[in-house]
Design a protein around this motif. Structure first.
Motif, PDB file in Angstrom:
ATOM      1  N   UNK A   1       0.833  -1.198   0.000  1.00  0.00           N
ATOM      2  CA  UNK A   1       0.000   0.000   0.000  1.00  0.00           C
ATOM      3  C   UNK A   1       0.868   1.248   0.000  1.00  0.00           C
TER       4      UNK A   1
ATOM      5  N   UNK B   1       2.531   2.064  -3.196  1.00  0.00           N
ATOM      6  CA  UNK B   1       1.588   2.736  -4.078  1.00  0.00           C
ATOM      7  C   UNK B   1       1.410   4.185  -3.649  1.00  0.00           C
TER       8      UNK B   1
ATOM      9  N   UNK C   1       4.297   6.227  -4.759  1.00  0.00           N
ATOM     10  CA  UNK C   1       4.151   6.411  -6.201  1.00  0.00           C
ATOM     11  C   UNK C   1       3.093   7.463  -6.485  1.00  0.00           C
TER      12      UNK C   1
ATOM     13  N   UNK D   1      -8.056  -0.227  -0.053  1.00  0.00           N
ATOM     14  CA  UNK D   1      -7.766   0.078  -1.447  1.00  0.00           C
ATOM     15  C   UNK D   1      -8.937  -0.312  -2.312  1.00  0.00           C
TER      16      UNK D   1
END
Lengths: 501, 977
Positions: free
Chosen positions: B21, B24, B27, B391
C-alpha cells in the motif's frame, strides 16, 4: 494498472498463505503430558517423591494428623476454636469448614492413586532410560508400596470401612463400595511386609537393597525421611497390633529393636526430645520415619503444624494458645517424680520442657516448637516434622505386645528402657494387668501431642473412660470418623458410619 | 514451534501488504494524482450492516451527553442507557475490576476466577483489547484478588476521544470478531480526524466526591450487643474468655470517641481534562490529543489517575487508497485501598488477630503513622498501534488490511513495613506483560444490479497472537523498613534471606487463525439478508492438531416503511423488522484442556499450596486438587436467535425498539464431581447447556415540542430468564462452594436453609415419632437457642437436602428511565437506573452476629477492618440465637439474611447551557461551547438494609467490603474551535 494487478495478486497470495497451522501449535507450560512423562530417571524420582509429598499434604492439611490422633482423646482442652472444640467433644457432625476437611478422605486416596500410578508406570522408565536399572525400580516400588500401606492403615484406623483401590484409574471413575476394615488392614499388612523385603536399613549404599546413591542424596540427607526396613517393620507391627495379632506385632518390633544398630536407632535424650533441632526436626537417630518440612528446602509452612495451635507467648505473638493441656491433667499425667519431660518439684518449680508457663491459667504445650527462623522478630513459619514412628514408641509397642503374649520380663525390660531414658525409676510388677497399665501410662507421657492417644485408647479399649462415648456408641462405630457429605455425595455406593448417621 | 514457513508468512503479511500500500502511496505522491473522495462507497457486507445498526438506538449511546458525566468506566456510562447489560460491581472504589454480563450469563460464579470467563470483549477501532488473564490465581491460596495491580483495564478508554459506543449483542453483528464475541462485544469507535476544518476540542471538568455519612460506634456498642448473648447463653468458661479489648470500659482506645471516620473518609477532588487538535487537508489529515482524568474514592485515600495520548494520521496517497494509522497510549495509576483482608491475602500470613484496630482517632494515628512507610504502587500502561489500509481496486472491489499490536504492561510494587506487620516486613513485586498481535485482511465486492438488487460478497482472514506473562516475587522479613529491594544472589550481601523469598513466573501463548466469508443481498433496501460463515482455529485445544470450529451467522431485515402500504403513512415514519441467528465458539482460557491427563506440581495443602518439592526434590503428580481432564474435550459454543423491530411514529416523535432473544450455551465444560476414592475432586466434562431468554425494550418520546421547550422522556426495560438445561454425564445437579445448580432452574440462585424463627426451649424442638430422636442439624440435636429451620423433606434431619434454591443475583427486570428537558439554550438530562427482582445475602450482618466463630481466630474470618466500628443494617431483624451452638446458627446461607436488593438510583443529572449561539463566541469563531454541572449517584431508593444494594461480590454476598459509591458534583466546559 500493472502495480494494481501485482498488488492484488500479492494480497491474494498472502491471504491464503498466512493461515499457517503451525501458529496454532502452542504447547502448554503448566502440564507434562503423558507422552512426555516416564522417559528419564528423573521422571521416576519426581513421581516417587510426589507420593511422599501427597502423604505430607494429607497429614498436614488443617493439622489432620493431630486432629485424628490426639483431639478426641481428651488430653487437650480448647480455649477458643469452636471447630477443634467440637472434635474434643466427639461432636463430629458439627458444621465447620475444617470439620468437613477432616471428614474428607480424598487426600489419602490421592496418595494411593499416585502410588498405584507409580506401580503401573515406573517399569516404563526402565525401558526408556538405561540409567534406571531394575534395582532402582525395585527400591522405588518398595518405597511406594510402603506409603500406600501406611495410607491404608490411616484410612482403616480413622474411618474403618473404606474402599480398597489397588490399580490406577486411567480415567475410569467407577464407584467402588467399601471393603471391611479387616480386609483393608490385611492389605496394609501384606504390603508392609512385602515392602520391608526390598527396603534397606539405611540409604548409605552399604545394604544389598540399596547400592550407590539414592537419587544423588546422601544418607544424612535422607535420614528418617523416606521408607526404610525399620519403618516397614514398624508399620507391620502396628497393623498387627490394631488387628489384635500381638504375636506378629511382637515379631516385627523385635526386628526393629534388635537390629537397631543397622538403622542406627536409639532412644533420644530428653533434651533432644524438646529441642527445636532435635527429634521434631524429623531427622535423627531416634526417628524411624517422619514427614519432612525443612526450612532449608523452603518447605516450612505457616499452616499444617501443631505449633499453630499450641504455642503462644513468649514463643509467638499470641496471647493464648488455641489448645492446651489443663493444669490438673498435667499433674495427673506426670505424677511421678523426677520425670525429665515434666515434673513438679516440691517447692512448686517445674522441671522439663514439655510445658512452659505452668503458672498460667492455660499452660503452654511446648514440647514441639520448631520455628523456621530462630532470631527475633518471630516469624510464624514452622518446620516441625510429623513423626510417624520413633524408637521409643516401638519399644513401648513391643512391651505392650510382650505383655499380651505373657513375656513379662521382656515387657518390663522394654518399658524400663524408655523410663530410664526419661529419668524415671524402673518399674516392676508381677501382675500383667498392672504392667499393661504402666505401659499405657508411659505411652501417654512419652507420646503426648504426637498423634497416638486416640488410637491407643481404642487399642487398649479405654475409650469409655476418657470420653463421653458409651459401650453402645462404641459398638455402633463411634470411635471411627464419619465420612464427609461431599464424599458420600460423590459415590452412591458408600454408606455412612452407623453411629454418625 | 513455528517453522520457517509460518514465520515467513507472518512477517510477510505484517509487512508486505501494508508495504505494498505504502509503495503505491509513494508512487501516488510522486504523480500528484487528484484524489477522489473518501473510499467508503464500496463497503463490505459487514459495513452495510454496521451502518444499518447505527440507527438502532437500543445499542448506541449519545456521546456528547455522556462525556458530561465523569464516569471513568465505559460500562458505568452505559448503565441505564443501553439495554442488555447487567453491571455488577462490588465496590465504589475507582479502578477495581467489575463484571459486565450481556444478556445473562452461562458462567456459574463460584470462585474469583469465574468472572473472567463471562466478560464481553472491548473492541477499540476494530482491535480487541487485551485484558488480564486469570492464570495468576493458580499460585495464590486465596482468590480474593488477582495479584498485580488488578486494575480494570477498560478504565483506559478516554471518552473524550470516542465517537460512538455500540454494544453488539446479536451474533449477526458481532460475528466478525469470532470467538471473542461469545460474551458480547462493546465496540468503541474513536473519532476520525477532520479534514479541511482544523478542529480543536477542549473538555475540562472539576468536581468534588462527597463522602457519605458513617454512623460510627465504639466498644460500648459492641459490648451491649454481645452482652445480650452472653447473658442468655454463655457458660462461665465462655464468660471468662470475653475478649480483652471489650472488657475494660475505661480505656480510651476502644471506649473513647469513635472518630476513626475522620481519618478514613474524606471529600476528594476529581478533575478531567482533555485536549485534541485535528487538521489537514483531504489528502492527509491528522488528529492528536492528550487527556487526563483523576477519579477519587471517598474512603481510604483511594483514587485512579489516568493519562492518555493519541495520534491518528489519515492519508490518501493515491486515488482509491486510504491509509489510517492510530497510535494511542494510556497510563493508569491506582491508589488502592489498604484493607487488612487485601493485605493478608497478598502476604499469605496472618498476624495475631485478637486485638482489632481501635475506633479512636488518636490511637489509630499511631498505626497510620507507621503506615507512611507502606508503599503500594500500581501502574498499568497500555499501548495500541494499528494500521488500516483500504484500497479500491475498482468501484466494486475493495481490499482492506488491518494490522495492530496491543501491549499491556502492569506492575505492582508492594511493601509492608515491619512496624505494622508484627515485626516482619513483606515485599512483593509483580510485573505482567500482555501482548496481542492482530491482523485482519479482507477483500470485498459490492454491486448493484438493475438499480434495485445490491449484492455484496466478502472474504477474509484473521490472525491473532496473544501472549500473557508475569513475574511475581515475594519475600518476608526484610532487614529494615527502609530497604525495599530484594537481593539474594548467592549468600553475600543479601538483603533478604533466600529461604524467605519465593519467585513465580508463568506465561501463556494463545493463537487463533480464522477464515470468513460473507454474502449480502438487499432489494431496494426493503428486504435484506446477510450471511457470514467463518471457521476459527484455536491453539488452546491441541489434540492431534488444532480444534477448528465452524460458525455460521445470518441477519435479515424487512423495512416495512418502504412498502407501498406504509410509504404514504403519516403515522408511521419507520418500521423495520429484523431477525438474526449466530453460532459462536468459546475458546478456553487456559491451555491445559487439549492434552488429556497430564502431570503437574500439586502436592500442597490448604495454607501452603505452592510447596513444590519433598525433601528438596521436585515432584510431579496427577493434578488431584485441580481436577482430571481426559481426552476428547471439545469446543463449547453459543447459539443465539434474535428478533426485533424498530418503530418510529408521529414525525419521529416516538421511537421504540423491541428485541427478543434466545441464547443457548451448549457443550460448556464444567468440573463434575467424581468419586473421591481416586484422589480427584472433579473432572472436566463437556455437556452443560444454559439458556438465556429475554426481551429488551427501549422507548423514547418527544412529548413536548414547542419552539423553546422540549421534553423527551425515555425508558429502557430488559428482562432475562436464565435456565440450566443440561449437565454433563447423567448429573441433574452439581454442588460446589455451597452453591447448587439444578436442571430446570437458573444458575444464579442462592441455596438456602429456610428460617422460621427460634426455638425458645428444648421442648419446642420437634421429635421424630418413629425414632424418638429430636430434630437434628446434620446429626446434632437442636436445642433452645437454635434456629427453626424448615425440614423440607420431613426426615427430621436438617441438612443439604432441606436447602432450597431461591433468589437471584441478577435482576429480573432492569433498565433506565431518562428525562431530557431543553429550554432555549439550557438542557437538563436526568437518568435513573433501576433493577428489580434481585436478592442479596447480607453476609456483613451474618458475620457480625457470628462473632463467636470469628473472634480472634487465626483465619481470614477473624479479620476486623476499621469499618467494623460502624453501625450498618438493621440489628432488630435477627433473632438472638445461641452463637456458640455447633449448628452454626448464623451461617450466611439462610433465608434470614436474604434481602430484596431492588433499587432505583439517580445516576446522573446534568444541567448544561450552550453558549455557542452567543454573539461574542460566534465572532471569535468558536463553533461550540457549553458549560455544565453534573451530579452523579445522587440518591438511591431501596428497601435494602445494608449500605448499598448495588455493591455485592460475584456470589451475591454483601460482605461490607464495598466502599460506598460517592456522590459527585462537577462543573465543566466543552469547547470546540
Amino acid at each position: 494498472m500493472k502495480t494494481k494487478l501485482l498488488f492484488i495478486i500479492t494480497g491474494l497470495l498472502l491471504l491464503c498463505g498466512a493461515g499457517c497451522k503451525k501458529a496454532l501449535d502452542v504447547n502448554t507450560t503448566s502440564l507434562v503430558t503423558d507422552d512426555q512423562m516416564w522417559k528419564v530417571k528423573n521422571d521416576a524420582r519426581s513421581a516417587v517423591f510426589a507420593t511422599y509429598g501427597l502423604l505430607r499434604a494429607a497429614l498436614s492439611n488443617e493439622n489432620a494428623f493431630f486432629a485424628y490422633g490426639e483431639l478426641r482423646g481428651g488430653d487437650f482442652k480448647v480455649s477458643s476454636r469452636q471447630d477443634i472444640s467440637a472434635v474434643t467433644k466427639q461432636d463430629l457432625n458439627a458444621d465447620y469448614g475444617s470439620m468437613a476437611e477432616w471428614k474428607d478422605w480424598r487426600r489419602f486416596y490421592a496418595v494411593i492413586a499416585q502410588a498405584n500410578l507409580c506401580i503401573e508406570k515406573l517399569p516404563l522408565v526402565t525401558q526408556n532410560d538405561f540409567r534406571y536399572r531394575q534395582e532402582d525400580l525395585k527400591l522405588d516400588l518398595a518405597n511406594v508400596r510402603f506409603i500406600r500401606a501406611l495410607s491404608y492403615f490411616y484410612l482403616a484406623r480413622i474411618w474403618g470401612k473404606v474402599p480398597l483401590i489397588n490399580s490406577a484409574a486411567e480415567g475410569d471413575f467407577a464407584e467402588k463400595p467399601q471393603a471391611s476394615e479387616a480386609d483393608v488392614l490385611a492389605f496394609a499388612a501384606s504390603e508392609a511386609t512385602a515392602a520391608a523385603i526390598d527396603l534397606p536399613w539405611r540409604y548409605n549404599g552399604l545394604w544389598p537393597e540399596q547400592q550407590g546413591m539414592y537419587y544423588g542424596q546422601t544418607d544424612i540427607q535422607l535420614q528418617s525421611i523416606i521408607a526404610t526396613k525399620a519403618a516397614a517393620y514398624a508399620l507391620a507391627a502396628h497393623v498387627a497390633a490394631w488387628q489384635g495379632d500381638y504375636a506378629t506385632a511382637e515379631k516385627n518390633c523385635r526386628l526393629v529393636v534388635d537390629n537397631n544398630s543397622n538403622g542406627g536407632y536409639n532412644t533420644a535424650a530428653t533434651s533432644n526430645l524438646t529441642s527445636p533441632n532435635g527429634v521434631f526436626s524429623g531427622q535423627g537417630y531416634s526417628v524411624i520415619f517422619s514427614i519432612n518440612f525443612a526450612a532449608k528446602n523452603q518447605e516450612a509452612s505457616i499452616k499444617g503444624h501443631v505449633e499453630d495451635w499450641t504455642l503462644s507467648e513468649p514463643f509467638i505473638p499470641k496471647k493464648t494458645a488455641d489448645i492446651y493441656v489443663p493444669k490438673d491433667s498435667i499433674t495427673k499425667i506426670f505424677n511421678e517424680p523426677n520425670d525429665a519431660r515434666f515434673s513438679l518439684a516440691a517447692d512448686g518449680s517445674t522441671v522439663g520442657d514439655y510445658f512452659t508457663n505452668f503458672s498460667n491459667a492455660a499452660p503452654m504445650f511446648s514440647k514441639i516448637r520448631n520455628l523456621s527462623v530462630s532470631q527475633i522478630p518471630v516469624f510464624k513459619s514452622y518446620q516441625s516434622a510429623i513423626v510417624i514412628f520413633r524408637f521409643e514408641e516401638i519399644l513401648l509397642l513391643r512391651a505392650e505386645a510382650a505383655i499380651f503374649l505373657n513375656f513379662r520380663s521382656d515387657a518390663l525390660a522394654n518399658l524400663n528402657k524408655v523410663r530410664t531414658a526419661r529419668n524415671l525409676s524402673e518399674f516392676s510388677s508381677t501382675d500383667n494387668k498392672v504392667v499393661l497399665e504402666a505401659i499405657f501410662k508411659e505411652r501417654r507421657r512419652e507420646l503426648l501431642g504426637e498423634g497416638w492417644r486416640w488410637y491407643d485408647l481404642i487399642r487398649f479399649k479405654r475409650v469409655k473412660e476418657f470420653s463421653k462415648l458409651t459401650d453402645a456408641d462404641i459398638a455402633n462405630g463411634a470411635t471411627r470418623w464419619p465420612v464427609s457429605k461431599v464424599v458420600l455425595g460423590n459415590n452412591s455406593k458408600l454408606v455412612q458410619n452407623n453411629f454418625w448417621h | 514451534m513455528q517453522n520457517c514457513y509460518s514465520l515467513f508468512s507472518r512477517k510477510l503479511l505484517a509487512i508486505a501488504l501494508p508495504l505494498s500500500f505504502l509503495m503505491l502511496a509513494v508512487e501516488g505522491f510522486a504523480q500528484d494524482v487528484k484524489v477522489a473522495g473518501r473510499t467508503d462507497t464500496v463497503g463490505s457486507a459487514i459495513d452495510t450492516l454496521a451502518k444499518f445498526s447505527d440507527k438502532r438506538k437500543i445499542s448506541d449511546l449519545n456521546i456528547s451527553k455522556a462525556i458530561q458525566t465523569p464516569f471513568s468506566n465505559v460500562v458505568q456510562l452505559l448503565q441505564g442507557n443501553v439495554t442488555g447489560l447487567d453491571y455488577r460491581r462490588s465496590t465504589g472504589e475507582p479502578g477495581v475490576p467489575s463484571s459486565t454480563l450481556i444478556r445473562g450469563t452461562s458462567t456459574w460464579f463460584i470462585n474469583g476466577k469465574s468472572s473472567y470467563y463471562a466478560q464481553p470483549t472491548y473492541v477499540i477501532d476494530g482491535i480487541p483489547m487485551i485484558v488480564e488473564h486469570p492464570f495468576a490465581f493458580d499460585i495464590k491460596p486465596y482468590d480474593y484478588e488477582r495479584i498485580g495491580p488488578n486494575t480494570d483495564i477498560s478504565s483506559i478508554i478516554d471518552l473524550n476521544d470516542v465517537a460512538s459506543i455500540r454494544v453488539l449483542k446479536n451474533y449477526g453483528e458481532s460475528a466478525k470478531y469470532g470467538p471473542l464475541a461469545a460474551n458480547g462485544v462493546i465496540e468503541i469507535t474513536t473519532k476520525r480526524p477532520y479534514a479541511n476544518q482544523g478542529k480543536v476540542l477542549f473538555n475540562t471538568y472539576f468536581g468534588l466526591s462527597q463522602k457519605g455519612s458513617a454512623s460510627t460506634v465504639n466498644g460500648a456498642f459492641e459490648n451491649d450487643f454481645r452482652m445480650q448473648f452472653y447473658n442468655k447463653y454463655a457458660s462461665p468458661a465462655l464468660k471468662a474468655n470475653y475478649p480483652i479489648y471489650l472488657s475494660d470500659a475505661s480505656q480510651p482506645a476502644y471506649f473513647g470517641a469513635a472518630n476513626w471516620d475522620e481519618l478514613y473518609y474524606s471529600n476528594n477532588y476529581i478533575t478531567g481534562n482533555s485536549f485534541s487538535i485535528s487538521g489537514g487537508k483531504q489528502r492527509a489529515n491528522f488528529s492528536f490529543g492528550v487527556g487526563q482524568q483523576k477519579e477519587a474514592g471517598t474512603a481510604d485515600k483511594t483514587g485512579l489517575d489516568r493519562y492518555n495520548v493519541f495520534l491518528k494520521i489519515n492519508i490518501l496517497p493515491i486515488k482509491d487508497l486510504e491509509i489510517y494509522t492510530n497510535l494511542s497510549g494510556a497510563l493508569l495509576n491506582r491508589k488502592r485501598n489498604q484493607s487488612l483482608l487485601s493485605r493478608f491475602t497478598e502476604e499469605e500470613y496472618l498476624p495475631d488477630l485478637t486485638t482489632p484496630l481501635p475506633p479512636n482517632k488518636d490511637q489509630l494515628n499511631v498505626f497510620y503513622g507507621n503506615s507512611e512507610k507502606l508503599s503500594d504502587v500500581n501502574k498499568n500502561a497500555y499501548l495500541q498501534g494499528q494500521l488500516i489500509a483500504k484500497y479500491n481496486v475498482s468501484d466494486k472491489i475493495q481490499i482492506r488490511s488491518l494490522s495492530a499490536m496491543v501491549v499491556g504492561d502492569n506492575t505492582r510494587e508492594y511493601f509492608v513495613p515491619a512496624s505494622i506487620n508484627e515485626g516482619n516486613s513483606f515485599i512483593s513485586y509483580y510485573t505482567g506483560f500482555n501482548r496481542r498481535v492482530y491482523m485482519d485482511n479482507s477483500i470485498s465486492y459490492a454491486n448493484t444490479l438493475s438499480g434495485a438488487h445490491r449484492i455484496s460478497v466478502a472474504l477474509g482472514q484473521t490472525l491473532r497472537y496473544d501472549k500473557y506473562k508475569y513475574d511475581y516475587t515475594k519475600a518476608y522479613r526484610g532487614p529494615s523498613d527502609f530497604i525495599k529491594v530484594i537481593k539474594t544472589n548467592g549468600y553475600q550481601n543479601n538483603t533478604f534471606d533466600p529461604t524467605m523469598v519465593s519467585t513465580y513466573k508463568d506465561y501463556i501463548n494463545q493463537n487463533m487463525t480464522s477464515f470468513y466469508g460473507s454474502i449480502g443481498y438487499n432489494y431496494q433496501e426493503k428486504y435484506g439478508i446477510d450471511v457470514m460463515l467463518r471457521t476459527d482455529g484455536s491453539s488452546t485445544l491441541y489434540q492431534n492438531g488444532t480444534s477448528w470450529f465452524f460458525s455460521p451467522s445470518a441477519n435479515a431485515y424487512w423495512n416495512l416503511t418502504k412498502e407501498d402500504f406504509l410509504q404514504s403513512s403519516k403515522l408511521i415514519n419507520n418500521l423495520k423488522l429484523y431477525t438474526g441467528y449466530g453460532r459462536i465458539g468459546r475458546t478456553f482460557l487456559d491451555n491445559n484442556n487439549g492434552y488429556g491427563p497430564g502431570y503437574t506440581v500439586d502436592i500442597g495443602w490448604s495454607g501452603s499450596q505452592n510447596i513444590p518439592s519433598y525433601a528438596g526434590i521436585p515432584t510431579l503428580s496427577l493434578p488431584f486438587s485441580k481436577g482430571y481432564t481426559g481426552f476428547g474435550v471439545t469446543t463449547p459454543y453459543t447459539e443465539q436467535l434474535n428478533l426485533g423491530f424498530e418503530l418510529s411514529m408521529l414525525n419521529n416523535r416516538i421511537n421504540a425498539n423491541i428485541e427478543l432473544y434466545s441464547k443457548a450455551d451448549k457443550n460448556l465444560a464444567i468440573q463434575i464431581p467424581v468419586p473421591s476414592e481416586y484422589g480427584f475432586n472433579n473432572r472436566l466434562l463437556n455437556g452443560m447447556n444454559v439458556r438465556n431468554q429475554g426481551i429488551e425494550l427501549s422507548l423514547t418520546a418527544l412529548l413536548v415540542h414547542t419552539k423553546d421547550f422540549q421534553w423527551s422522556p425515555g425508558v429502557t426495560i430488559q428482562t432475562n430468564r436464565n435456565k440450566l438445561i443440561a449437565l454433563p454425564g447423567n448429573a441433574t445437579s452439581i454442588i460446589s462452594n455451597n452453591r447448587k445448580i439444578t436442571i430446570g432452574k437458573p444458575i444464579d440462585n442462592y441455596w438456602l436453609l429456610q428460617n422460621e424463627g427460634i426455638y425458645n426451649s428444648d421442648a419446642e424442638v420437634p421429635v421424630n415419632p418413629g425414632t424418638g430422636k429430636k430434630l437434628s442439624y446434620n446429626g446434632i440435636p437442636l436445642t433452645a437457642g437454635d434456629p427453626k429451620w424448615k425440614d423440607t423433606n420431613q426426615d427430621f434431619v436438617i441438612d443439604d437436602q432441606d436447602k432450597i434454591l431461591k433468589g437471584h443475583i441478577s435482576p429480573i427486570l432492569s433498565g433506565g428511565f431518562s428525562n431530557n428537558f431543553s429550554y432555549k439554550n439550557f438542557s437538563l438530562n436526568v437518568l435513573f437506573s433501576y433493577a428489580l427482582g434481585r436478592d442479596i445475602i447480607n453476609s456483613e450482618m451474618a458475620n457480625r452476629f457470628d462473632f463467636a466463630n470469628r473472634e480472634g481466630v487465626d483465619k481470614l474470618s477473624g479479620i476486623k477492618e476499621i469499618t467494623f466500628w460502624s453501625k450498618t443494617g438493621d440489628y432488630t431483624k435477627y433473632p438472638l440465637y445461641n452463637p456458640w451452638s455447633s449448628v452454626n446458627p448464623y451461617q450466611a446461607d439462610q433465608t434470614l439474611f436474604l434481602e430484596n436488593g431492588s433499587y432505583a438510583k439517580l445516576r446522573s443529572a446534568t444541567l448544561s447551557y450552550d453558549l455557542s449561539n452567543a454573539a461574542w463566541f460566534k465572532k471569535r469563531k468558536i463553533s461550540g461551547i457549553r458549560v455544565y454541572a453534573t451530579g452523579n449517584n445522587l440518591f438511591t431508593i431501596t428497601n435494602y438494609s445494608g449500605t448499598d444494594p448495588e455493591l455485592v461480590n460475584y456470589m451475591g454476598y454483601d460482605t461490607g467490603y464495598g466502599m460506598p459509591i460517592p456522590r459527585t458534583y462537577t462543573i465543566g466546559l466543552n469547547l470546540t474551535l
